[in-house]
Design a protein around this motif. Sequence first.
Motif: not given
Length: 479
Positions: A259, A283, A299, A305, A309
Amino acid sequence: MRGILMAGTCSDAGKSLLSAGLCRALARRGVRVAPFKAQNMSNNSMVCADGSEIGRAQFLQAQAAGVEAESAMNPVLLKPGSDRSSHVVLRGRPAGVLRAGEYTTGRAHLAEVAFAAHAELAARFDVVVCEGAGSPAEINLRNGDYTNMGLARAVDIPVALVADIDRGGALASLYGTWGLLDAADRALLDSYVINKFRGDANILEPGLQEITRRTGMRHAGTVGWLQDVWFDGEDALEVGRWRTGHTREDSLTVAVVRFPRISNTTDVDALAAEPGVHVVVTTDPDTCAAADLLVLPGTRATLHDLAWLHERGISQVVARRAVEKRPVLGICGGHQMLGEQITDGVELTGSPPTAGLGLLPHRVTFEEEKTLARPQGSWEGVEVSGYEIHHGRVDVTGGEPFPGGVRVGEVFGTLWHGALEGDVFRRRFLTHVATATGSRWLPDLDAPGYGARREDMLERLADAMESTDLVTALTGHSG
């Protein structure tokens, strides 16, 4: 000598590592020793037995010293929430936000708390091993400094500079650091240590003699390159260093999502330490899809985040894995994302609720009051323990209980950091993952556990410092 400040010529020079080694070596000599870092900037933190939150490095240094970790060992913890602000943890408790523009002007009250905490430790221990932050040569920050030379001046302790010779330019960085300080600060530069040295020490000697001649600082000693010894970085996620180096045909693959605001990255260290488990931090959606286990870690900014995503296309991968019954584990912020709805009443007051991934039956509400705890539980007859550090209140409405959270099918969520450090629980959970994915992986029950490997590293680090008599050179305490 009542204490010493281990300062670095740059970040990651080895201050944390050598401070831990010094704590362990002194403790082995019967010296009552405590670690101290006036201010730590990190999203990797731990919860002490008294419920206070401190940086993970100081928690582990306390372990090296053989003492209970406490808030006085890291009185100021700054947890970056964005590029221009940090959440302040003062003596283990939330204490507002520090903006970028206030870094040199708004910290006087933090310095007072830090100096008082050091005084507490100095009154109870024979030696306080202090760790600096960054470099003392950051003269643009000197006026408000209470972590490097500002601390040394306030409590009147000598300073040892640590230089990482593996990076190159170690002699120049030592001389440059000395040259940038004013006369009063220079007077406290007692010695220097060369770290991560490889090769013939005789070749280095003329340079060291010249540094001593020009600066007056003693060469306290040189620490060689230690292949399998390291310390948890403040924010780095480098699980590769934990790998056992043993290749197995029956391997298990774990993908950890990196993240943008990742925190408590050390949660996955124990997975990488397990023989036959290959951990990759990524990622890439395809890598997330292919792994036996996908981990959504902690996170510092859950909604930020979560949006990332979606943008990366990883949220679709998570949803597809749930349908295909391929294991997913969410930890703290990652767990919160897996729920139905998130309402942020702290940083986004008044904003409407945000839909989560909808894979676990819970709703999250962020509140001002922070949860700091060290819970215990069980799963499938195995004892589990961890620690909680979060603002989000999670209201579960269904599913199957899982330590610190809930499970639906092969989607698991927990608010507990550190649970995977427990050898029996980690191996039981990974065995479940292997069964669910058809892998032939089985745990190597003869392999050393996570805690045993860390203890071994601390011992070998102390041995390395003893072999060059660094302990006596730095503190005056003979073996």
